[in-house]
Structures are given as structure tokens and as C-alpha cells.
Design a protein around this motif. Structure first.
Motif, PDB file in Angstrom:
ATOM      1  N   GLU A  36       0.811  -1.225   0.000  1.00 56.87           N
ATOM      2  CA  GLU A  36       0.000   0.000   0.000  1.00 56.87           C
ATOM      3  C   GLU A  36       0.843   1.272   0.000  1.00 56.87           C
ATOM      4  OE1 GLU A  36      -3.034  -0.032   3.004  1.00 56.87           O
ATOM      5  OE2 GLU A  36      -4.002  -1.799   2.179  1.00 56.87           O
ATOM      6  N   ILE A  37       1.851   1.324  -0.890  1.00 56.44           N
ATOM      7  CA  ILE A  37       2.687   2.522  -0.967  1.00 56.44           C
ATOM      8  C   ILE A  37       2.541   3.177  -2.336  1.00 56.44           C
ATOM      9  CG2 ILE A  37       5.095   3.328  -0.940  1.00 56.44           C
ATOM     10  CD1 ILE A  37       5.521   1.657   1.464  1.00 56.44           C
ATOM     11  N   ASP A  38       2.384   4.483  -2.334  1.00 55.55           N
ATOM     12  CA  ASP A  38       2.303   5.250  -3.575  1.00 55.55           C
ATOM     13  C   ASP A  38       3.737   5.550  -4.018  1.00 55.55           C
ATOM     14  OD1 ASP A  38       1.970   7.077  -5.609  1.00 55.55           O
ATOM     15  OD2 ASP A  38       0.376   8.198  -4.589  1.00 55.55           O
ATOM     16  N   LEU A  39       4.147   4.921  -5.121  1.00 52.17           N
ATOM     17  CA  LEU A  39       5.540   5.054  -5.582  1.00 52.17           C
ATOM     18  C   LEU A  39       5.695   6.098  -6.692  1.00 52.17           C
ATOM     19  CD1 LEU A  39       6.257   1.229  -5.587  1.00 52.17           C
ATOM     20  CD2 LEU A  39       7.325   2.886  -4.067  1.00 52.17           C
ATOM     21  N   ARG A  40       4.660   6.868  -6.949  1.00 53.91           N
ATOM     22  CA  ARG A  40       4.700   7.799  -8.078  1.00 53.91           C
ATOM     23  C   ARG A  40       5.757   8.903  -7.930  1.00 53.91           C
ATOM     24  NH1 ARG A  40      -1.643   8.849  -8.750  1.00 53.91           N
ATOM     25  NH2 ARG A  40      -1.455   8.738  -6.480  1.00 53.91           N
ATOM     26  N   ASN A  41       6.124   9.231  -6.700  1.00 54.98           N
ATOM     27  CA  ASN A  41       7.131  10.276  -6.506  1.00 54.98           C
ATOM     28  C   ASN A  41       8.511   9.702  -6.182  1.00 54.98           C
ATOM     29  OD1 ASN A  41       5.277  12.401  -6.867  1.00 54.98           O
ATOM     30  ND2 ASN A  41       4.485  12.037  -4.812  1.00 54.98           N
ATOM     31  N   VAL A  42       8.671   8.412  -6.400  1.00 53.40           N
ATOM     32  CA  VAL A  42       9.949   7.768  -6.094  1.00 53.40           C
ATOM     33  C   VAL A  42      10.680   7.458  -7.403  1.00 53.40           C
ATOM     34  CG1 VAL A  42      11.038   5.784  -4.969  1.00 53.40           C
ATOM     35  CG2 VAL A  42       8.921   6.728  -4.019  1.00 53.40           C
ATOM     36  N   ASP A  43      11.959   7.837  -7.476  1.00 53.82           N
ATOM     37  CA  ASP A  43      12.765   7.537  -8.661  1.00 53.82           C
ATOM     38  C   ASP A  43      13.255   6.092  -8.548  1.00 53.82           C
ATOM     39  OD1 ASP A  43      14.471   7.333 -10.775  1.00 53.82           O
ATOM     40  OD2 ASP A  43      15.865   8.887 -10.110  1.00 53.82           O
ATOM     41  N   LEU A  44      12.653   5.229  -9.361  1.00 51.21           N
ATOM     42  CA  LEU A  44      12.976   3.797  -9.273  1.00 51.21           C
ATOM     43  C   LEU A  44      14.038   3.368 -10.291  1.00 51.21           C
ATOM     44  CD1 LEU A  44       9.301   2.483  -8.994  1.00 51.21           C
ATOM     45  CD2 LEU A  44      10.958   2.664  -7.130  1.00 51.21           C
ATOM     46  N   SER A  45      14.567   4.330 -11.040  1.00 48.34           N
ATOM     47  CA  SER A  45      15.435   3.992 -12.172  1.00 48.34           C
ATOM     48  C   SER A  45      16.686   3.192 -11.789  1.00 48.34           C
ATOM     49  CB  SER A  45      15.835   5.255 -12.941  1.00 48.34           C
ATOM     50  OG  SER A  45      16.474   6.175 -12.070  1.00 48.34           O
ATOM     51  N   GLN A  46      17.227   3.421 -10.605  1.00 53.37           N
ATOM     52  CA  GLN A  46      18.475   2.743 -10.215  1.00 53.37           C
ATOM     53  C   GLN A  46      18.249   1.443  -9.438  1.00 53.37           C
ATOM     54  OE1 GLN A  46      21.345   4.111 -11.370  1.00 53.37           O
ATOM     55  NE2 GLN A  46      19.913   5.563 -12.296  1.00 53.37           N
ATOM     56  N   TYR A  47      16.981   1.084  -9.256  1.00 49.80           N
ATOM     57  CA  TYR A  47      16.707  -0.044  -8.350  1.00 49.80           C
ATOM     58  C   TYR A  47      16.008  -1.213  -9.027  1.00 49.80           C
ATOM     59  CZ  TYR A  47      17.878   3.637  -5.142  1.00 49.80           C
ATOM     60  OH  TYR A  47      18.551   4.660  -4.505  1.00 49.80           O
ATOM     61  N   PRO A  48      16.525  -2.428  -8.808  1.00 44.41           N
ATOM     62  CA  PRO A  48      15.850  -3.610  -9.348  1.00 44.41           C
ATOM     63  C   PRO A  48      14.581  -3.887  -8.545  1.00 44.41           C
ATOM     64  CG  PRO A  48      17.727  -4.267  -7.986  1.00 44.41           C
ATOM     65  CD  PRO A  48      17.714  -2.770  -8.010  1.00 44.41           C
ATOM     66  N   LEU A  49      13.545  -4.361  -9.236  1.00 43.22           N
ATOM     67  CA  LEU A  49      12.290  -4.672  -8.542  1.00 43.22           C
ATOM     68  C   LEU A  49      11.914  -6.137  -8.741  1.00 43.22           C
ATOM     69  CD1 LEU A  49      10.248  -1.435  -9.361  1.00 43.22           C
ATOM     70  CD2 LEU A  49      11.361  -2.021  -7.210  1.00 43.22           C
ATOM     71  N   ASP A  50      12.890  -6.961  -9.117  1.00 45.09           N
ATOM     72  CA  ASP A  50      12.614  -8.390  -9.256  1.00 45.09           C
ATOM     73  C   ASP A  50      12.729  -9.075  -7.886  1.00 45.09           C
ATOM     74  OD1 ASP A  50      15.383  -7.650  -9.635  1.00 45.09           O
ATOM     75  OD2 ASP A  50      15.832  -9.759 -10.013  1.00 45.09           O
ATOM     76  N   GLN A  51      12.083 -10.226  -7.764  1.00 46.77           N
ATOM     77  CA  GLN A  51      12.108 -11.054  -6.544  1.00 46.77           C
ATOM     78  C   GLN A  51      11.637 -10.296  -5.301  1.00 46.77           C
ATOM     79  OE1 GLN A  51      15.858 -13.482  -6.334  1.00 46.77           O
ATOM     80  NE2 GLN A  51      16.418 -12.215  -8.084  1.00 46.77           N
ATOM     81  N   ALA A  52      10.709  -9.353  -5.495  1.00 44.17           N
ATOM     82  CA  ALA A  52      10.240  -8.525  -4.377  1.00 44.17           C
ATOM     83  C   ALA A  52       8.763  -8.775  -4.081  1.00 44.17           C
ATOM     84  CB  ALA A  52      10.457  -7.050  -4.716  1.00 44.17           C
ATOM     85  N   TYR A  53       8.331  -8.348  -2.891  1.00 45.63           N
ATOM     86  CA  TYR A  53       6.910  -8.354  -2.529  1.00 45.63           C
ATOM     87  C   TYR A  53       6.437  -6.904  -2.584  1.00 45.63           C
ATOM     88  CZ  TYR A  53       7.698 -13.071  -0.712  1.00 45.63           C
ATOM     89  OH  TYR A  53       8.022 -14.406  -0.595  1.00 45.63           O
ATOM     90  N   ILE A  54       5.662  -6.571  -3.625  1.00 49.42           N
ATOM     91  CA  ILE A  54       5.210  -5.186  -3.807  1.00 49.42           C
ATOM     92  C   ILE A  54       3.691  -5.236  -4.006  1.00 49.42           C
ATOM     93  CG2 ILE A  54       5.532  -3.062  -5.131  1.00 49.42           C
ATOM     94  CD1 ILE A  54       8.192  -4.278  -6.193  1.00 49.42           C
ATOM     95  N   THR A  55       2.959  -5.302  -2.930  1.00 47.71           N
ATOM     96  CA  THR A  55       1.506  -5.505  -3.024  1.00 47.71           C
ATOM     97  C   THR A  55       0.730  -4.205  -2.809  1.00 47.71           C
ATOM     98  OG1 THR A  55       1.569  -6.196  -0.702  1.00 47.71           O
ATOM     99  CG2 THR A  55       1.571  -7.937  -2.353  1.00 47.71           C
TER     100      THR A  55
END
Length: 199
Positions: free
Chosen positions: A33-52
């Protein structure tokens, strides 16, 4: 739930370290339940994660790796996900309305009640994916590869199926060419014949 950006960045860095060290250091990402719209995700891998139940709406996430992640109930409305990798991920109950998924990889993914309304799935790899009660209304399937994919009670009204590949190797159990309120279900061979008319 409010989590500040600083804390999210710390968790993302920890997850990157966890992946780089194959679990020796850092910590696997788990956010809800996190709003990621203001987070720069470009440098971070998002594989093998729990992002619900997180919000990615309208973001630029082309080529992003979400493989083997749990993404249930997250939203990707109008998000750019060209060539993104969702291989072996769980995107059940997620919302990809109007998303750009051109050439994305959803092979081996689980899509139960996932929404792809008006999504562009041109040239996607949907091999061996599970689609159950998935909403594909008005989606574009141009040249998508559906070999070994399972389709059950999927909504296809208005979907553009030109050039759909691998249909003869897919498991077409049933499709709904009506609406959720007024279903028009075609089963087995009847469903396949209906699909073949549009390819």
C-alpha cells in the motif's frame, strides 16, 4: 499507510544489495500500500520482491525487471512498461488499464482477475501464463505470443487480436465475449474458432 520517501529509498537500496550479493547482505523488498509515483525507481531492481497494493500509475518504467515478484493488487494505470519483464511474477488483481506493455514479457506469470482494459500488449511474450477471469476488453494483442498460456473466463470484448501467435498451442478453456454483467461465454473449440476469426 504512510511511509516517507527516505525510508522507501533505504529499503530499495537494501533490496539491490540483497540481489547483488545473492541474499548474503541487505534485505528482500517487502512493501504494501505505498504510492511510488514520486519515487525515482530507475536505479533499483524490482525483481524477486513483494510489492503488493502499490501505486505505479503513469510512471515511466520501460525495460524494468519485475520478474519473480509478487505484485498482487498493485496499479499500473497508464504506465509505460515497454519491454518490462514480469516473467514468473504474480500480478493477480493488478490493474494495467491503458498501460503500454509493448514487447513486455509476462511468460509464466499468474494473472487472476488482472485488468488489462485498453492496454497495449503488442509483441508481448505471454507464453505459459495463466489468465483466469482476466479483463482484456479493448486491449491490443497484435503479434502477442500465447503458446502454452491458459485462458479461462477471460473478457475479450473489443480486443484487437491481429497476428496473435501460438493460439494452436494455447489452452483456451473459456472466453467471455460479453460483459461481466451480461456474460457470453464460449467454451473450448467454440472459443478457439471465435478467436481464429480475428487473427
Amino acid at each position: 499507510m504512510t511511509t516517507d520517501i527516505k525510508e522507501i529509498m533505504t529499503r530499495l537500496k537494501s533490496h539491490r544489495l540483497w540481489i547483488e550479493t545473492i541474499g548474503e547482505q541487505g534485505k528482500k523488498l517487502g512493501i504494501d500500500e505505498i504510492d511510488l509515483r514520486n519515487v525515482d525507481l530507475s536505479q533499483y531492481p524490482l525483481d524477486q520482491a513483494y510489492i503488493t497494493a502499490c501505486i505505479f500509475d503513469g510512471m515511466e518504467l520501460n525495460h524494468k525487471d519485475f520478474s519473480s515478484s509478487l505484485l498482487s493488487s498493485s496499479t499500473f494505470i497508464s504506465t509505460n512498461l515497454e519491454e518490462a519483464d514480469f516473467c514468473k511474477s504474480t500480478v493477480s488483481y493488478a490493474d494495467f488499464t491503458n498501460a503500454n506493455l509493448k514487447a513486455a514479457r509476462l511468460a509464466d506469470s499468474e494473472c487472476i482477475e488482472t485488468v488489462f482494459v485498453q492496454a497495449d500488449l503488442s509483441n508481448t511474450n505471454l507464453v505459459a501464463a495463466l489468465f483466469d477471469e482476466t479483463d482484456f476488453r479493448n486491449a491490443i494483442f497484435k503479434n502477442a505470443d500465447v503458446r502454452l498460456a491458459t485462458f479461462e473466463r477471460v473478457l475479450l470484448k473489443g480486443a484487437k487480436l491481429t497476428g496473435l501467435r501460438g493460439l494452436e498451442e494455447a489452452f483456451i478453456k473459456s472466453i467471455n465475449i460479453g460483459t461481466p454483467e451480461e456474460p457470453d461465454i464460449l467454451v473450448g473449440e467454440e472459443a478457439i474458432e471465435w478467436l481464429q476469426e480475428f487473427i
